[in-house]
Motif scaffolding. Structure first.
Motif, PDB file in Angstrom:
ATOM      1  N   PHE A  39     -34.045 -45.391 -56.451  1.00  0.00           N
ATOM      2  CA  PHE A  39     -35.035 -45.276 -57.519  1.00  0.00           C
ATOM      3  C   PHE A  39     -36.400 -44.865 -56.976  1.00  0.00           C
ATOM      4  CE2 PHE A  39     -32.097 -47.578 -60.338  1.00  0.00           C
ATOM      5  CZ  PHE A  39     -32.234 -46.796 -61.479  1.00  0.00           C
ATOM      6  N   VAL A  40     -36.760 -45.332 -55.790  1.00  0.00           N
ATOM      7  CA  VAL A  40     -38.024 -44.917 -55.179  1.00  0.00           C
ATOM      8  C   VAL A  40     -38.011 -43.412 -54.928  1.00  0.00           C
ATOM      9  CG1 VAL A  40     -39.410 -45.074 -53.058  1.00  0.00           C
ATOM     10  CG2 VAL A  40     -38.620 -47.156 -54.195  1.00  0.00           C
ATOM     11  N   PHE A  41     -36.910 -42.881 -54.421  1.00  0.00           N
ATOM     12  CA  PHE A  41     -36.797 -41.434 -54.215  1.00  0.00           C
ATOM     13  C   PHE A  41     -36.941 -40.681 -55.539  1.00  0.00           C
ATOM     14  CE2 PHE A  41     -34.058 -42.075 -50.201  1.00  0.00           C
ATOM     15  CZ  PHE A  41     -35.151 -41.877 -49.368  1.00  0.00           C
ATOM     16  N   LEU A  42     -36.284 -41.176 -56.562  1.00  0.00           N
ATOM     17  CA  LEU A  42     -36.317 -40.517 -57.867  1.00  0.00           C
ATOM     18  C   LEU A  42     -37.723 -40.543 -58.474  1.00  0.00           C
ATOM     19  CD1 LEU A  42     -34.099 -39.130 -59.430  1.00  0.00           C
ATOM     20  CD2 LEU A  42     -33.667 -41.264 -60.632  1.00  0.00           C
ATOM     21  N   ILE A  43     -38.386 -41.671 -58.405  1.00  0.00           N
ATOM     22  CA  ILE A  43     -39.747 -41.787 -58.935  1.00  0.00           C
ATOM     23  C   ILE A  43     -40.709 -40.926 -58.114  1.00  0.00           C
ATOM     24  CG2 ILE A  43     -41.664 -43.403 -59.261  1.00  0.00           C
ATOM     25  CD1 ILE A  43     -39.462 -45.544 -59.889  1.00  0.00           C
ATOM     26  N   ALA A  44     -40.532 -40.927 -56.801  1.00  0.00           N
ATOM     27  CA  ALA A  44     -41.379 -40.095 -55.936  1.00  0.00           C
ATOM     28  C   ALA A  44     -41.211 -38.619 -56.281  1.00  0.00           C
ATOM     29  CB  ALA A  44     -41.053 -40.355 -54.469  1.00  0.00           C
ATOM     30  N   ALA A  45     -39.989 -38.211 -56.585  1.00  0.00           N
ATOM     31  CA  ALA A  45     -39.746 -36.814 -56.945  1.00  0.00           C
ATOM     32  C   ALA A  45     -40.537 -36.431 -58.196  1.00  0.00           C
ATOM     33  CB  ALA A  45     -38.256 -36.582 -57.176  1.00  0.00           C
ATOM     34  N   LEU A  46     -40.569 -37.317 -59.170  1.00  0.00           N
ATOM     35  CA  LEU A  46     -41.309 -37.027 -60.397  1.00  0.00           C
ATOM     36  C   LEU A  46     -42.820 -36.994 -60.164  1.00  0.00           C
ATOM     37  CD1 LEU A  46     -39.176 -39.223 -62.796  1.00  0.00           C
ATOM     38  CD2 LEU A  46     -39.289 -36.729 -62.759  1.00  0.00           C
ATOM     39  N   PHE A  47     -43.323 -37.904 -59.330  1.00  0.00           N
ATOM     40  CA  PHE A  47     -44.759 -37.922 -59.053  1.00  0.00           C
ATOM     41  C   PHE A  47     -45.182 -36.738 -58.195  1.00  0.00           C
ATOM     42  CE2 PHE A  47     -44.533 -42.307 -60.532  1.00  0.00           C
ATOM     43  CZ  PHE A  47     -45.707 -42.388 -61.288  1.00  0.00           C
ATOM     44  N   VAL A  48     -44.334 -36.286 -57.280  1.00  0.00           N
ATOM     45  CA  VAL A  48     -44.651 -35.105 -56.463  1.00  0.00           C
ATOM     46  C   VAL A  48     -44.808 -33.889 -57.375  1.00  0.00           C
ATOM     47  CG1 VAL A  48     -43.639 -33.462 -54.817  1.00  0.00           C
ATOM     48  CG2 VAL A  48     -43.691 -35.897 -54.283  1.00  0.00           C
ATOM     49  N   LEU A  49     -43.917 -33.748 -58.353  1.00  0.00           N
ATOM     50  CA  LEU A  49     -44.037 -32.624 -59.286  1.00  0.00           C
ATOM     51  C   LEU A  49     -45.373 -32.662 -60.024  1.00  0.00           C
ATOM     52  CD1 LEU A  49     -40.527 -32.273 -60.964  1.00  0.00           C
ATOM     53  CD2 LEU A  49     -41.705 -30.611 -59.530  1.00  0.00           C
ATOM     54  N   MET A  92     -48.602 -32.211 -57.459  1.00  0.00           N
ATOM     55  CA  MET A  92     -48.705 -30.912 -56.784  1.00  0.00           C
ATOM     56  C   MET A  92     -48.649 -29.761 -57.790  1.00  0.00           C
ATOM     57  SD  MET A  92     -46.540 -31.618 -53.302  1.00  0.00           S
ATOM     58  CE  MET A  92     -47.002 -30.099 -52.499  1.00  0.00           C
ATOM     59  N   TYR A  93     -48.825 -30.076 -59.061  1.00  0.00           N
ATOM     60  CA  TYR A  93     -48.971 -29.083 -60.133  1.00  0.00           C
ATOM     61  C   TYR A  93     -47.802 -28.100 -60.225  1.00  0.00           C
ATOM     62  CZ  TYR A  93     -53.681 -30.917 -59.796  1.00  0.00           C
ATOM     63  OH  TYR A  93     -54.756 -31.743 -59.737  1.00  0.00           O
ATOM     64  N   MET A  94     -46.594 -28.602 -60.074  1.00  0.00           N
ATOM     65  CA  MET A  94     -45.372 -27.817 -60.270  1.00  0.00           C
ATOM     66  C   MET A  94     -45.327 -26.534 -59.426  1.00  0.00           C
ATOM     67  SD  MET A  94     -43.366 -29.333 -62.591  1.00  0.00           S
ATOM     68  CE  MET A  94     -42.414 -28.018 -63.271  1.00  0.00           C
ATOM     69  N   SER A  95     -45.871 -26.581 -58.235  1.00  0.00           N
ATOM     70  CA  SER A  95     -45.800 -25.419 -57.340  1.00  0.00           C
ATOM     71  C   SER A  95     -44.382 -25.297 -56.782  1.00  0.00           C
ATOM     72  CB  SER A  95     -46.811 -25.562 -56.204  1.00  0.00           C
ATOM     73  OG  SER A  95     -46.445 -26.643 -55.365  1.00  0.00           O
ATOM     74  N   LYS A  96     -44.115 -24.171 -56.128  1.00  0.00           N
ATOM     75  CA  LYS A  96     -42.790 -23.969 -55.538  1.00  0.00           C
ATOM     76  C   LYS A  96     -42.495 -25.039 -54.489  1.00  0.00           C
ATOM     77  CE  LYS A  96     -42.344 -19.017 -56.228  1.00  0.00           C
ATOM     78  NZ  LYS A  96     -42.148 -17.717 -55.609  1.00  0.00           N
ATOM     79  N   LYS A  97     -43.513 -25.381 -53.727  1.00  0.00           N
ATOM     80  CA  LYS A  97     -43.343 -26.396 -52.688  1.00  0.00           C
ATOM     81  C   LYS A  97     -43.020 -27.757 -53.311  1.00  0.00           C
ATOM     82  CE  LYS A  97     -45.686 -28.234 -48.637  1.00  0.00           C
ATOM     83  NZ  LYS A  97     -46.918 -28.219 -47.843  1.00  0.00           N
ATOM     84  N   SER A  98     -43.686 -28.096 -54.402  1.00  0.00           N
ATOM     85  CA  SER A  98     -43.426 -29.388 -55.051  1.00  0.00           C
ATOM     86  C   SER A  98     -42.028 -29.435 -55.656  1.00  0.00           C
ATOM     87  CB  SER A  98     -44.478 -29.686 -56.115  1.00  0.00           C
ATOM     88  OG  SER A  98     -44.331 -28.835 -57.234  1.00  0.00           O
ATOM     89  N   VAL A  99     -41.569 -28.311 -56.186  1.00  0.00           N
ATOM     90  CA  VAL A  99     -40.212 -28.269 -56.740  1.00  0.00           C
ATOM     91  C   VAL A  99     -39.188 -28.456 -55.629  1.00  0.00           C
ATOM     92  CG1 VAL A  99     -38.517 -26.776 -57.885  1.00  0.00           C
ATOM     93  CG2 VAL A  99     -40.871 -26.855 -58.723  1.00  0.00           C
ATOM     94  N   LEU A 125     -35.916 -34.826 -52.693  1.00  0.00           N
ATOM     95  CA  LEU A 125     -35.975 -36.258 -53.016  1.00  0.00           C
ATOM     96  C   LEU A 125     -34.902 -36.646 -54.034  1.00  0.00           C
ATOM     97  CD1 LEU A 125     -39.839 -36.797 -53.152  1.00  0.00           C
ATOM     98  CD2 LEU A 125     -38.249 -37.771 -51.480  1.00  0.00           C
ATOM     99  N   THR A 126     -34.630 -35.771 -54.982  1.00  0.00           N
ATOM    100  CA  THR A 126     -33.587 -36.040 -55.975  1.00  0.00           C
ATOM    101  C   THR A 126     -32.209 -36.053 -55.319  1.00  0.00           C
ATOM    102  OG1 THR A 126     -34.951 -34.998 -57.674  1.00  0.00           O
ATOM    103  CG2 THR A 126     -32.619 -35.291 -58.180  1.00  0.00           C
ATOM    104  N   ILE A 127     -31.983 -35.159 -54.382  1.00  0.00           N
ATOM    105  CA  ILE A 127     -30.706 -35.152 -53.642  1.00  0.00           C
ATOM    106  C   ILE A 127     -30.569 -36.426 -52.818  1.00  0.00           C
ATOM    107  CG2 ILE A 127     -29.437 -34.009 -51.772  1.00  0.00           C
ATOM    108  CD1 ILE A 127     -30.521 -31.333 -52.934  1.00  0.00           C
ATOM    109  N   LEU A 128     -31.656 -36.865 -52.182  1.00  0.00           N
ATOM    110  CA  LEU A 128     -31.625 -38.137 -51.438  1.00  0.00           C
ATOM    111  C   LEU A 128     -31.343 -39.309 -52.374  1.00  0.00           C
ATOM    112  CD1 LEU A 128     -34.591 -37.730 -48.924  1.00  0.00           C
ATOM    113  CD2 LEU A 128     -32.151 -37.926 -48.374  1.00  0.00           C
TER     114      LEU A 128
END
Length: 178
Positions: free
Chosen positions: A49-59, A62-69, A75-78
């Motif tokens: 769940f920490v990985f999943l929540i972190a993935a959403l906050f990174v998006l 980082m303003y939905m940049s290619k790097k953030s995606v 993180l979602t795969i992890l």
């Protein structure tokens, strides 16, 4: 961001309910008494769940940049891998015997009731820790189950089944620490 905050708020409920629900949904079969999970599984679900929540906050941050995606995808795969690894762990008591898969293992161990050589129940006062039930099998493998309210419901059927197989459950009462 809203989805990340919502997931952050409801994750504790999922972490509490999801492991047993999934284990019973996946591994419960005819003749099973119940399917249990070990305490370490809750930690692995928390990490997922920490990985999943972190993935959403990174998006979001980082303003939905290619790097953030890309980072969010990793993180979602992890998180998915963590959920998968956690879902593999279970202990099932059934009419036939005991089947279990330890945490972080891909090998399932299965023993019939007549393969139990020794059974020991250690009763510890709740203020001092948790009670444990140990199974010693013919091949010198030892399985220790931590007792909780749910497992206590199965103590009498376990004792009856082991008694039928000629194995006496040794009961050890640990006195309260002062």
């Amino acid at each position: 961001m809203v989805i990340g905050i919502a997931l952050f708020l409801i994750a504790p409920f999922f972490i509490f309910l999801l492991p047993n629900f999934l284990a019973n949904s996946i591994y419960f079969k005819s003749g099973s008494w119940f399917v249990f999970v070990t305490g370490g599984v809750y930690f692995v679900y928390t990490v997922a769940f920490v990985f999943l929540i972190a993935a959403l906050f990174v998006l979001y941050f980082m303003y939905m940049s290619k790097k953030s995606v890309l980072i969010s995808l990793c993180l979602t795969i992890l998180a998915g891998a963590s959920f998968y690894i956690a879902s593999l762990n279970y202990t099932m008591l059934s009419d036939d015997g005991i089947t279990y898969r330890p945490l972080l293992s891909f090998k399932t161990h299965s023993y019939s009731w007549d393969e139990v050589d020794e059974a020991v129940f250690r009763s510890v006062p709740s203020a001092d820790g948790k009670s444990e039930f140990d199974f010693q099998f013919e091949d010198d493998v030892k399985l220790t189950l931590t007792m909780n309210r749910l497992f206590m419901k199965f103590l009498a059927p376990i004792e009856n089944r082991l008694g039928y197989e000629g194995v006496e459950v040794e009961k050890i009462l640990i006195p309260k620490k002062e």
